[in-house]
Scaffold this active site. Structure first.
Site: not given
Length: 199
Positions: A22, A92
């Site tokens: 990202h 994550e």
């Protein structure tokens, strides 16, 4: 299964797995551990995502997955993949007590600290992150597509790359990945390999 133990190779050939981290967030910019905190992209991060889309342009992806966290979903959208499928396994690492803490501050208190060997207090075990990565590897290799894309996070993408190649999860320490960088995981003949890193 063939002799290499990789499912789906006989029927579909060898799928390439592309990774996109990202774009920038306020915490990635400041060096704070950002696990499950759902931060947006900064304006710089949004522009990085658009640039990543140019890097990926022209690749025919038969499968596009994204972490459900907004920084990854928005990156996928701005890169040109608004229909990316949310994949819960791609979130994550859960950093536990270190969530939101600057890694430099952790090392100031404990100069020998290394997340890859010491882990995170009250957070997710590295082996568990590796197991989540394995589930994505399995999904991609059995998808029957030539190219798959996963939009996710820094540590997770590094662990996913290690597991793609059959390495222990902690070997992700050797693969540095900046915000909105692109990687291509593929094959050397029938051996899983990194074809390109940090595009």
């Amino acid at each position: 299964m063939n002799g290499m133990g990789l499912p789906g190779m006989e029927d579909f050939g060898l799928t390439r797995l592309w990774l996109l981290r990202h774009g920038e967030t306020e915490w990635s910019k400041s060096g704070q551990y950002t696990g499950l905190t759902d931060l947006p992209l900064t304006p710089v991060g949004e522009e990085q995502a658009r640039t990543a889309g140019k890097t990926l342009y022209g690749v025919d992806f038969g499968l596009v997955l994204t972490s459900p966290l907004q920084r990854a979903r928005r990156t996928a959208e701005l890169a040109g993949y608004p229909e990316a499928q949310p994949e819960p396994n791609a979130v994550e690492w859960d950093y536990g007590d270190y969530e939101g803490v600057r890694s430099a501050d952790v090392r100031r208190e404990n100069p020998d600290y290394l997340i890859w060997k010491d882990g995170v207090p009250n957070g997710e075990a590295l082996d568990h992150v590796g197991e989540r990565a394995d589930r994505i590897v399995e999904r991609v290799r059995t998808a029957g597509v030539e190219n798959a894309l996963v939009v996710a996070h820094g540590h997770f993408c590094r662990i996913l790359a290690a597991r793609w190649m059959g390495l222990p999860a902690d070997m992700g320490r050797h693969f540095v990945l900046g915000t909105a960088e692109v990687c291509r995981l593929g094959w050397d003949k029938k051996t899983p390999a990194i074809e390109a890193w940090g595009l």
